[in-house]
Design a protein around this motif. Structure first.
Motif, mmCIF file in Angstrom:
data_model
loop_
_atom_site.group_PDB
_atom_site.id
_atom_site.type_symbol
_atom_site.label_atom_id
_atom_site.label_comp_id
_atom_site.label_asym_id
_atom_site.label_seq_id
_atom_site.Cartn_x
_atom_site.Cartn_y
_atom_site.Cartn_z
ATOM 1 N N GLN A 46 4.201 104.376 32.519
ATOM 2 C CA GLN A 46 5.182 105.265 33.140
ATOM 3 C C GLN A 46 6.604 104.705 33.076
ATOM 4 O OE1 GLN A 46 2.457 104.054 34.510
ATOM 5 N NE2 GLN A 46 1.281 105.615 35.636
ATOM 6 N N LEU A 47 6.719 103.390 32.983
ATOM 7 C CA LEU A 47 8.031 102.742 32.936
ATOM 8 C C LEU A 47 8.181 101.924 31.655
ATOM 9 C CD1 LEU A 47 8.333 101.392 36.616
ATOM 10 C CD2 LEU A 47 9.265 103.508 35.679
ATOM 11 N N CYS B 25 15.261 90.431 26.532
ATOM 12 C CA CYS B 25 15.054 91.391 27.625
ATOM 13 C C CYS B 25 13.648 91.982 27.562
ATOM 14 C CB CYS B 25 16.080 92.522 27.544
ATOM 15 S SG CYS B 25 17.779 92.019 27.902
ATOM 16 N N GLU B 26 13.187 92.273 26.359
ATOM 17 C CA GLU B 26 11.845 92.827 26.180
ATOM 18 C C GLU B 26 10.775 91.805 26.577
ATOM 19 O OE1 GLU B 26 11.575 94.235 22.186
ATOM 20 O OE2 GLU B 26 13.067 95.808 22.450
ATOM 21 N N GLU B 27 11.062 90.542 26.275
ATOM 22 C CA GLU B 27 10.125 89.479 26.661
ATOM 23 C C GLU B 27 10.023 89.389 28.184
ATOM 24 O OE1 GLU B 27 11.316 85.813 24.901
ATOM 25 O OE2 GLU B 27 11.071 86.520 22.828
ATOM 26 N N ILE B 28 11.178 89.454 28.842
ATOM 27 C CA ILE B 28 11.207 89.394 30.310
ATOM 28 C C ILE B 28 10.467 90.601 30.882
ATOM 29 C CG2 ILE B 28 12.711 89.490 32.343
ATOM 30 C CD1 ILE B 28 14.844 88.040 30.652
ATOM 31 N N TYR B 29 10.715 91.760 30.281
ATOM 32 C CA TYR B 29 10.055 92.997 30.711
ATOM 33 C C TYR B 29 8.528 92.848 30.625
ATOM 34 C CZ TYR B 29 8.079 97.693 30.113
ATOM 35 O OH TYR B 29 7.293 98.808 30.208
ATOM 36 N N ASN B 30 8.059 92.347 29.500
ATOM 37 C CA ASN B 30 6.613 92.198 29.295
ATOM 38 C C ASN B 30 5.997 91.179 30.258
ATOM 39 O OD1 ASN B 30 6.314 94.078 27.176
ATOM 40 N ND2 ASN B 30 7.090 92.582 25.692
ATOM 41 N N GLU C 220 19.572 86.035 32.716
ATOM 42 C CA GLU C 220 18.175 86.447 32.577
ATOM 43 C C GLU C 220 17.539 86.679 33.942
ATOM 44 O OE1 GLU C 220 15.993 83.791 30.103
ATOM 45 O OE2 GLU C 220 17.419 83.922 28.425
ATOM 46 N N SER C 221 17.947 85.872 34.924
ATOM 47 C CA SER C 221 17.406 86.028 36.276
ATOM 48 C C SER C 221 17.792 87.391 36.864
ATOM 49 C CB SER C 221 17.918 84.903 37.182
ATOM 50 O OG SER C 221 19.340 84.900 37.227
ATOM 51 N N GLU C 222 18.991 87.875 36.523
ATOM 52 C CA GLU C 222 19.452 89.177 37.009
ATOM 53 C C GLU C 222 18.629 90.304 36.373
ATOM 54 O OE1 GLU C 222 23.574 89.235 36.016
ATOM 55 O OE2 GLU C 222 24.155 87.861 37.599
ATOM 56 N N ILE C 223 18.330 90.130 35.082
ATOM 57 C CA ILE C 223 17.525 91.128 34.372
ATOM 58 C C ILE C 223 16.126 91.194 34.983
ATOM 59 C CG2 ILE C 223 16.508 91.753 32.145
ATOM 60 C CD1 ILE C 223 18.881 90.240 30.838
ATOM 61 N N GLN C 224 15.552 90.035 35.212
ATOM 62 C CA GLN C 224 14.211 89.970 35.787
ATOM 63 C C GLN C 224 14.193 90.611 37.178
ATOM 64 O OE1 GLN C 224 12.232 86.183 35.532
ATOM 65 N NE2 GLN C 224 10.962 86.579 37.325
ATOM 66 N N LYS C 225 15.199 90.314 37.983
ATOM 67 C CA LYS C 225 15.268 90.858 39.337
ATOM 68 C C LYS C 225 15.384 92.382 39.307
ATOM 69 C CE LYS C 225 17.761 90.412 43.712
ATOM 70 N NZ LYS C 225 18.882 89.751 44.427
ATOM 71 N N GLU C 226 16.169 92.897 38.371
ATOM 72 C CA GLU C 226 16.358 94.342 38.271
ATOM 73 C C GLU C 226 15.049 95.034 37.879
ATOM 74 O OE1 GLU C 226 19.247 97.529 35.923
ATOM 75 O OE2 GLU C 226 19.943 95.458 36.249
ATOM 76 N N ILE C 227 14.323 94.436 36.945
ATOM 77 C CA ILE C 227 13.035 95.020 36.537
ATOM 78 C C ILE C 227 12.043 94.983 37.691
ATOM 79 C CG2 ILE C 227 11.063 94.793 34.977
ATOM 80 C CD1 ILE C 227 12.995 93.628 32.894
ATOM 81 N N GLU C 228 12.008 93.849 38.396
ATOM 82 C CA GLU C 228 11.109 93.717 39.548
ATOM 83 C C GLU C 228 11.437 94.749 40.618
ATOM 84 O OE1 GLU C 228 11.732 89.675 40.647
ATOM 85 O OE2 GLU C 228 10.177 88.879 39.308
ATOM 86 N N THR C 229 12.737 94.991 40.818
ATOM 87 C CA THR C 229 13.167 95.981 41.815
ATOM 88 C C THR C 229 12.685 97.374 41.439
ATOM 89 O OG1 THR C 229 15.135 94.687 42.393
ATOM 90 C CG2 THR C 229 15.165 97.038 42.935
ATOM 91 N N LYS C 230 12.786 97.704 40.148
ATOM 92 C CA LYS C 230 12.338 99.020 39.683
ATOM 93 C C LYS C 230 10.829 99.184 39.880
ATOM 94 C CE LYS C 230 15.984 99.728 36.215
ATOM 95 N NZ LYS C 230 16.549 100.958 36.806
ATOM 96 N N VAL C 231 10.096 98.116 39.619
ATOM 97 C CA VAL C 231 8.638 98.156 39.793
ATOM 98 C C VAL C 231 8.293 98.321 41.271
ATOM 99 C CG1 VAL C 231 6.494 96.845 39.598
ATOM 100 C CG2 VAL C 231 8.144 96.828 37.718
ATOM 101 N N ASN C 232 8.956 97.560 42.122
ATOM 102 C CA ASN C 232 8.699 97.632 43.564
ATOM 103 C C ASN C 232 9.069 99.008 44.124
ATOM 104 O OD1 ASN C 232 7.740 94.983 43.738
ATOM 105 N ND2 ASN C 232 9.793 94.144 44.130
ATOM 106 N N ASN C 233 10.206 99.532 43.667
ATOM 107 C CA ASN C 233 10.632 100.857 44.130
ATOM 108 C C ASN C 233 9.617 101.917 43.721
ATOM 109 O OD1 ASN C 233 12.938 99.783 45.233
ATOM 110 N ND2 ASN C 233 14.291 100.399 43.545
ATOM 111 N N THR C 234 9.099 101.754 42.513
ATOM 112 C CA THR C 234 8.095 102.700 42.026
ATOM 113 C C THR C 234 6.828 102.621 42.872
ATOM 114 O OG1 THR C 234 8.939 102.583 39.760
ATOM 115 C CG2 THR C 234 6.668 103.358 40.046
ATOM 116 N N LYS D 6 12.936 103.237 29.044
ATOM 117 C CA LYS D 6 13.267 104.067 30.202
ATOM 118 C C LYS D 6 14.086 103.302 31.241
ATOM 119 C CE LYS D 6 11.089 107.205 33.566
ATOM 120 N NZ LYS D 6 11.652 108.440 32.990
ATOM 121 N N ILE D 7 13.756 102.032 31.421
ATOM 122 C CA ILE D 7 14.446 101.259 32.460
ATOM 123 C C ILE D 7 15.525 100.332 31.892
ATOM 124 C CG2 ILE D 7 12.404 101.308 33.943
ATOM 125 C CD1 ILE D 7 11.912 98.393 33.164
ATOM 126 N N PHE D 8 15.656 100.336 30.575
ATOM 127 C CA PHE D 8 16.645 99.446 29.938
ATOM 128 C C PHE D 8 18.054 99.770 30.422
ATOM 129 C CE2 PHE D 8 19.725 98.908 26.420
ATOM 130 C CZ PHE D 8 19.724 97.516 26.367
#
Length: 202
Positions: free
Chosen positions: A129-130, A115-120, A147-161, A134-136
């Motif tokens: 800021q994120l 998950c951390e690798e996907i995040y990075n 893994e695709s769901e995790i990536q999508k969720e992180i991308e959504t948080k970035v886009n929302n921000t 914080k977003i885990f």
């Protein structure tokens, strides 16, 4: 694994000899003494009768306890055997359980690293800021979470921000910095706007 089967199982049959006859005599005695009156003439015989009746009652109770003890022996042995076998199977299950939990914890640690690798890989801005913590989302560690769901969720948080910050900037508010800080505290643009528009704001 061998199933547990009962080799022999018979309910004990215990009967009192001449029970109906004895019961009838006992009931007649009880009925007789319901309205019985002790007198000077009958006192001695009544004392003897009382002792006789109590002796019979005690004899019956003693015999009952002896029979119950004899009957309980195979039941006690059966219980001990079952408890021993139950304990063995429970111990085996516990040994496996320990290994399963160890393995599952190891899987979670490995999944979190992934998950951390996907995040990075996904986070390109707002990393300060994120941070990951914080977003885990704990559900990311579930085996069923892809893994695709995790990536999508992180991308959504970035886009929302990104959208939230653009919205705040478009307001051209003198409290823009506070709005930004409130947003990153709550991760909710609506809460940020409500906070900044409270009546207490001067």
């Amino acid at each position: 694994m061998k199933d547990i089967e009962i080799k022999k199982y018979e309910l004990p049959k215990i009967e009192i000899k001449d029970y109906e006859e004895i019961k009838k005599l006992a009931e007649e005695d009880t009925e007789k003494y319901k309205n019985y009156i002790v007198t000077d003439k009958t006192l001695d015989s009544d004392i003897k009768k009382r002792a006789e009746l109590r002796k019979i009652a005690k004899t019956i109770d003693t015999r009952r306890k002896e029979i119950e003890k004899d009957v309980s022996v195979p039941i006690k042995k059966f219980k001990e055997d079952c408890d021993y076998l139950k304990k063995l199977y429970e111990d085996s299950a516990d040994l496996i359980d320990t290994q399963i939990k160890f393995f599952e914890e190891k899987q979670k640690v490995e999944k979190q690293k992934k998950c951390e690798e996907i995040y990075n890989q996904v986070i390109s801005e707002f990393k300060e800021q994120l941070p990951f913590e914080k977003i885990f989302n704990p559900k990311w560690l579930n085996k069923t979470t892809k893994e695709s769901e995790i990536q999508k969720e992180i991308e959504t948080k970035v886009n929302n921000t990104r959208v939230a910050l653009e919205t705040i900037k478009s307001l051209k508010s003198e409290f823009e910095l506070e709005l930004v800080n409130t947003y990153f505290e709550t991760m909710d643009i609506n809460l940020s706007l409500i906070h900044i528009s409270e009546p207490t704001r001067h």
